[in-house]
Design an enzyme around this catalytic site. Structure first.
Site, PDB file in Angstrom:
ATOM      1  N   GLU A 127       0.907  -1.317   0.066  1.00 54.96           N
ATOM      2  CA  GLU A 127      -0.037  -0.189   0.001  1.00 54.96           C
ATOM      3  C   GLU A 127       1.022   1.089   0.031  1.00 54.96           C
ATOM      4  O   GLU A 127       1.786   1.399   0.611  1.00 54.96           O
ATOM      5  CB  GLU A 127      -1.023   0.038   0.932  1.00 54.96           C
ATOM      6  CG  GLU A 127      -1.608   1.297   1.169  1.00 54.96           C
ATOM      7  CD  GLU A 127      -2.441   1.613   2.416  1.00 54.96           C
ATOM      8  OE1 GLU A 127      -2.589   0.755   3.362  1.00 54.96           O
ATOM      9  OE2 GLU A 127      -3.154   2.822   2.580  1.00 54.96           O
ATOM     10  N   ASP A 182      10.293   6.326  14.582  1.00 52.65           N
ATOM     11  CA  ASP A 182      10.133   7.542  14.020  1.00 52.65           C
ATOM     12  C   ASP A 182      10.602   8.345  15.362  1.00 52.65           C
ATOM     13  O   ASP A 182      10.054   8.518  16.459  1.00 52.65           O
ATOM     14  CB  ASP A 182       8.715   8.024  13.996  1.00 52.65           C
ATOM     15  CG  ASP A 182       8.450   9.250  13.510  1.00 52.65           C
ATOM     16  OD1 ASP A 182       7.278   9.774  13.110  1.00 52.65           O
ATOM     17  OD2 ASP A 182       9.291  10.328  13.699  1.00 52.65           O
ATOM     18  N   ASP A 236      11.236  11.900  16.810  1.00 53.45           N
ATOM     19  CA  ASP A 236      10.643  13.418  16.414  1.00 53.45           C
ATOM     20  C   ASP A 236      11.262  14.597  17.422  1.00 53.45           C
ATOM     21  O   ASP A 236      10.993  14.155  18.752  1.00 53.45           O
ATOM     22  CB  ASP A 236       9.011  13.137  16.523  1.00 53.45           C
ATOM     23  CG  ASP A 236       8.353  14.631  16.116  1.00 53.45           C
ATOM     24  OD1 ASP A 236       8.909  15.981  16.053  1.00 53.45           O
ATOM     25  OD2 ASP A 236       7.102  14.442  15.437  1.00 53.45           O
TER      26      ASP A 236
END
Lengths: 426, 480
Positions: A46, A111, A113
């Site tokens: 996807e 991730d 951040d």
């Protein structure tokens, strides 16, 4: 290096150029196809696109590299996200019997951040970053890269700059892609040391025995702490900051330190005083003597979002995607040059598009070659495209990506050989 | 006569093989015939047992003395096996254990939620019983069930000694010398990896023989999970038997308390009531979220989910919810357009109008406490579990929770395990025209009592500190 004044308003003009002449499609396909070993691996992947005017479309999938190129050149997405490999083609998910359309595999991702560190950085906040706080990313990459390789045995890690305020890690080993939700969450928890939200003051607590993983991580943190924490962030300089740090030590020690600090202003000495107290407490056999380590970890240790890593179907920004706000390309980070990585030197889409127009030496010779291959026009176009990104600042990042892909291919070859050896009759 | 007893003996020896061990993996389904009465009784009793496992697991630290004592007495009451005695004594109990497990599989395989609950309790139950086994029987169990992992050589053990000792509180130098260490792929030992209680190198964890139980548990959980998926597929055949269907339905509905998924009183609350309601009838976690939202004009995903679903549970309609969130976010950095594009979708998702159209249920206290702990920038979670003691004290003082005396609410054995339950009970009390201030205090107290119990259940030291802290708070309130 100038980023050639990026303005998000020019994206509609720059993106078509980017996708037509610069985006490294063949490398991208080489990556996500993983050698074509598993059937339909690329076809069932996807993608999601954010288009102009914040239109968001999910369940995009493509059958070939060519189709991917054509679609992206048609849609000119502002943002590209990569999702999971599903049981069926995502673009056809509505035709599949309810309940049978499932996410099967995906890279293990992390991730990091910068906004998650807002409570411990004084130089910037929110979406801002600077060279001072960027060290936090360097530390995060060093610690996590080592742990994922040495502790978990993963080998194929792609670290990518997110384009604005963080970094992503894509763990592409076959074993990683096959991990369950529970396994991903366990890996993320193993790697988490900083816990607590807005309401928690002390976010790191260590108890004996100190696990080898924590020891190894501390080695990295201690390397950077004196310059990053004591000098650049000056955590033991300004009063509010000092109070915060002292809030992390036991009460009895705090009182002593508050007194000591009245006579001692130098951060390095103040830090030594803290460490000495910790040593004393340990020697006295008392509990809670790890506060110096806890301070370092709270200020430096990587903070990752477990939810991003947990989900097999979680969508994450794609490498080589553009960041609409900054214009920077999400480029792979070369760990061999990690300490020299400068997020402000990462090329923007406006820069590389501009670099396309700069004349190059020897261009006439190449033009002659082109004329020769007029029958095989596609080939020539392909070569031109390759030459295109090579003449821009994007070149070195694509090279880094190539090396990463070579590594995966090597492993795959080795694995196939091993399997065929096992199957041979002797 | 003789013929009959001989037949019974033959069956017994086959069953002896199956029930030779007090603990089992439930690999083989029972093959005998049983009466409907037995079917129902076995199932109901096992369900009672599993519910006890759940409650005890939240109220006490698992495997503490109190936990073990209470669980053992429940085993006795319901006649389930808990002693590794000889087969003949325990045969009936083991047979019941075996059959009842498989019956409940039928009832609990149907949805994700049911499966998750069933697996959790069965794993806890199994853990308790396996741990209780003497070492020889543990070994016997492993061998019966084909769990073979490689051990590492003595040289390797020596080389890794320091690391092994430092990886686990329970491993000493003597452990390393005396025991075999197994090299197990980390995927088979997730609990140990998650809590970092084991040495991990190149994808393998190194486990002393004494800790092999965690591996066994993992195996048990995986097998059960797969089995339930398979069972779900054969359900239609089972449901076609009219004798069984009503019973199975009843069993699977029995585990959920009120889950506040069916919206009552939709639209009875108006948006301008929310501010005052948050002060009067919201549990502390929701009050905190509401305040953060008002102050920052924003909430992160975790907070939006926890608070948004709570609001749905108290009766906000989708239109109201959209209006509520939109008007607040617009005051912040989000413009109307961006809200409609990015955030409206997720609110509609909460109401089951997008994506796979699941109508999400508001989170219970257990879910809030145990899943998705808040990190930097988050305001969700349970304040009694996730907040700093000092801050929590301050907050409670600000919210004017004054030490209060006895009240009728407390007397009515009100145990809290869902934020929406707090709201409903609070509104009931307030609607009864009683004095507002007095009533909210004991509410706060019993809520805090409930979460004290929940807090003490967690196994890491941090939670134990919270427990001590809430006990202090308790006495703080009692001291007036």
């Amino acid at each position: 290096m100038p980023s050639s004044d990026y303005d998000s308003a020019s994206l509609p003009d720059l993106l078509p150029l980017y996708y037509r002449r610069l985006f490294p499609f063949s490398q991208y396909y080489r990556w996500l196809n993983y050698g074509g070993v598993q059937k339909n691996y690329f076809q069932n992947r996807e993608f999601s696109f954010t288009l102009k005017d914040d239109i968001y479309v999910r369940y995009q999938s493509f059958t070939t590299q060519n189709e991917l190129e054509k679609e992206m050149q048609k849609m000119n997405p502002y943002k590209i996200d990569i999702g999971a490999v599903y049981s069926h083609r995502p673009s056809q998910h509505n035709t599949v019997k309810s309940g049978t359309f499932q996410a099967l595999e995906k890279e293990l991702v992390f991730d990091i951040d910068m906004t998650d560190y807002d409570d411990v950085r004084s130089c910037c906040s929110a979406a801002d970053i600077c060279s001072k706080c960027w060290t936090l990313m360097t530390i995060a990459i060093r610690i996590l890269d080592r742990a994922l390789r040495d502790d978990f045995g993963f080998q194929h890690l792609l670290w990518v700059y997110s384009g604005r305020r963080g970094v992503h890690c894509w763990v592409c080993d076959e074993a990683a892609r096959k991990l369950s939700v529970a396994a991903r969450s366990a890996v993320a928890e193993y790697l988490s040391l900083v816990k607590g939200g807005e309401e928690t003051m002390k976010k790191v607590s260590l108890s004996d025995p100190i696990h080898p993983f924590i020891r190894e991580s501390l080695l990295v943190v201690e390397q950077y702490f004196p310059r990053y924490g004591l000098q650049e962030q000056d955590i033991l300089g300004r009063k509010e900051s000092v109070d915060k740090v002292l809030g992390l030590v036991p009460e009895d020690v705090r009182k002593d330190l508050q007194q000591d600090f009245q006579n001692e202003r130098k951060p390095e000495v103040r830090w030594k005083l803290i460490r000495d107290h910790a040593t004393k407490k340990k020697a006295a056999g008392k509990k809670g003597h790890h506060f110096d380590k806890e301070i370092m970890l709270q200020y430096c240790y990587p903070r990752l979002d477990v939810n991003v890593s947990k989900g097999v179907n979680h969508l994450l920004k794609s490498p080589f995607s553009v960041h609409p706000k900054t214009g920077r390309i999400s480029v792979p980070i070369d760990l061999k040059e990690l300490d020299r990585f400068d997020p402000f030197a990462v090329p923007t889409i406006s820069l590389i598009c501009e670099e396309l127009d700069r004349p190059r030496i020897g261009e006439e010779e190449e033009k002659a070659e082109d004329d020769k291959d007029k029958e095989n026009e596609k080939d020539a176009a392909e070569r031109r495209k390759i030459r295109d990104y090579k003449r821009t600042s994007l070149a070195k990042y694509v090279k880094c990506f190539d090396q990463f892909l070579d590594g995966i291919a090597q492993s795959r070859k080795g694995e196939l050989l091993r399997k065929s050896d096992l199957q041979k009759d002797f | 006569m003789q013929f009959g007893s001989r037949r019974r003996k033959i069956i017994n020896s086959a069953q002896t093989e199956l029930y030779g061990h007090s603990v089992q993996f439930y690999g083989q389904p029972p093959l005998e015939n049983i009466s409907l009465t037995e079917f129902e009784t076995f199932a109901v009793e096992r369900l009672k047992l599993l519910k006890t496992v759940e409650t005890l697991g939240v109220s006490f630290v698992k495997h503490s003395e109190q936990y073990s004592k209470k669980l053992e007495s429940e085993f006795k009451n319901l006649n389930f096996p808990y002693r590794p005695e000889t087969v003949s004594i325990e045969f009936e109990k083991r047979r019941k254990d075996h059959i009842s497990h498989f019956i409940l599989r039928l009832a609990y395989c149907q949805t994700e939620d049911l499966r998750r609950w069933f697996i959790q309790q069965e794993v806890d139950l199994f853990r308790y019983r396996f741990n209780d086994l003497p070492p020889k029987q543990k070994l016997e169990f492993l061998h019966r069930n084909n769990l073979q992992y490689d051990t590492i050589s003595v040289e390797e053990k020596k080389a890794l000694q320091d690391k092994l000792v430092n990886s686990s509180y329970a491993v000493s130098g003597i452990t390393v010398e005396d025991q075999d260490f197994y090299k197990v792929p980390f995927q088979d030992a997730l609990d140990l990896v998650r809590t970092r209680k084991v040495y991990l190198k190149a994808g393998y964890v190194y486990i002393p023989h004494q800790d092999i139980v965690t591996i066994v548990l993992n195996d048990f959980r995986t097998r059960l999970s797969k089995a339930l998926a398979l069972t779900a597929r054969s359900l239609p055949a089972v449901h076609s038997d009219e004798r069984l269907q009503p019973l199975l339905n009843h069993l699977s509905h029995a585990y959920v308390g009120q889950d506040y998924s069916i919206q009552k009183n939709v639209g009875k609350i108006s948006l301008d009531q929310i501010d005052s309601l948050s002060g009067k009838s919201f549990p502390l976690c929701m009050r905190q979220l509401h305040q953060a939202l008002r102050e920052n004009h924003h909430l992160r995903h975790g907070g939006r989910m926890q608070y948004g679903l709570f609001l749905k549970g108290i009766g906000l309609s989708l239109e109201q919810a959209l209006q509520f969130w939109r008007s607040e976010f617009i005051r912040g950095k989000v413009d109307a357009d961006k809200f409609d594009k990015a955030y409206a979708y997720s609110i509609r998702h909460m109401f089951g109008k997008e994506g796979k159209r699941t109508d999400y249920t508001p989170y219970s206290c257990m879910k809030v406490i145990l899943s998705n702990p808040p990190s930097q920038g988050d305001h969700h979670g349970c304040p009694f579990r996730h907040s700093d003691p000092e801050l929590l004290k301050q907050k409670l003082q600000v919210y004017k929770v004054s030490p209060s005396g006895i009240s009728q609410i407390e007397d009515s054995s009100f145990s809290l395990n869902h934020p929406n339950q707090y709201f409903v009970e609070s509104q009931k009390v307030l609607g009864g025209g009683k004095d507002i201030k007095r009533e909210t205090d004991p509410q706060q107290r019993s809520q805090e009592n409930a979460t004290t119990r929940a807090s003490t259940a967690a196994q890491d030291t941090a939670a134990k500190d919270v427990a001590e802290m809430t006990e202090d708070l308790d006495s703080f309130f009692q001291d007036g």
